[in-house]
Design an enzyme around this catalytic site. Structure first.
Site, PDB file in Angstrom:
ATOM      1  N   HIS A 165       0.849  -1.162   0.154  1.00  0.00           N
ATOM      2  CA  HIS A 165      -0.053   0.027   0.125  1.00  0.00           C
ATOM      3  C   HIS A 165       0.808   1.388  -0.048  1.00  0.00           C
ATOM      4  CE1 HIS A 165      -4.300   0.618   0.040  1.00  0.00           C
ATOM      5  NE2 HIS A 165      -4.350  -0.385   0.616  1.00  0.00           N
ATOM      6  N   ASP A 224      -2.495   1.830  -4.549  1.00  0.00           N
ATOM      7  CA  ASP A 224      -3.829   2.232  -3.794  1.00  0.00           C
ATOM      8  C   ASP A 224      -4.755   1.202  -4.155  1.00  0.00           C
ATOM      9  OD1 ASP A 224      -4.948   3.171  -6.208  1.00  0.00           O
ATOM     10  OD2 ASP A 224      -4.396   5.195  -5.568  1.00  0.00           O
TER      11      ASP A 224
END
Length: 198
Positions: free
Chosen positions: A169, A173
């Site tokens: 992450h 995204d």
């Protein structure tokens, strides 16, 4: 999975006669993943911890898990963006054979940019694969099972495979991750997309 299974069933004998290698499902997933990596470059990138920079790659070196008597090995298919499905199948067969007989060299397992793990061959229906660092993502395939699906308002059965994507992450995204996974799913559900490059 129905369309891909039908395609394989229809052409597997001719494919083997022409190319000297069996037609499996992995080549379609490698091809679909390669196209998706080109569409969403962040998935094929990595974070260089020494320079604290994001490094984008213009090539796809896809690692795949190969079962051996001593456990899993992860050989690398180099430059899959330049490979046909026959090239992919030949390379998978060669590297898997080396993994099984213990002759796989360290350099044949190093430097992958993305990994595909097929837990489905062991019966996995759901799972979360672990990222093979310094890669930024790993794609998990699971077993194909008949499931109830709704088509044109009618409940019917179809062969279904659940797919997974684990991603870093810090770099990727949710939008990119889901878009990438959906791209693979669309190409597998309609293999003509691979031929048309859409």
């Amino acid at each position: 999975m129905g369309a891909l299974m039908e395609l394989r069933s229809k052409h597997k004998d001719e494919f083997q006669q022409r190319h000297g290698v069996k037609l499996g499902f992995m080549s379609a997933f490698v091809k679909a993943s390669t196209r998706a990596l080109q569409e969403i470059p962040a998935i094929n990138a990595h974070i260089d911890d020494e320079t604290n920079e994001i490094v984008y790659r213009n090539y796809c070196d896809i690692s795949f898990a190969a079962a051996t008597p001593k456990g899993l090995s992860v050989p690398v298919l180099r430059n899959t963006e330049e490979m046909s499905m026959a090239d992919i199948e030949r390379n998978i067969a060669e590297l898997s054979g080396k993994a099984r007989d213990g002759s796989l060299a360290l350099e044949e397992m190093a430097g992958g940019t993305f990994t595909i793990s097929n837990g489905g061959v062991f019966g996995s229906l759901f799972g979360t694969p672990i990222i093979n660092m310094p890669q930024s993502a790993i794609h998990g395939m699971h077993a194909t099972k008949m499931r109830a699906v709704v088509r044109n308002g009618v409940v019917t059965s179809a062969p279904v495979m659940f797919l997974a994507l684990t991603y870093d992450h810090r770099l990727i995204d949710g939008r990119e991750g889901v878009t990438f996974l959906k791209s693979i799913a669309d190409k597998i559900a309609d293999p003509g997309r691979l031929l048309l490059d859409i």
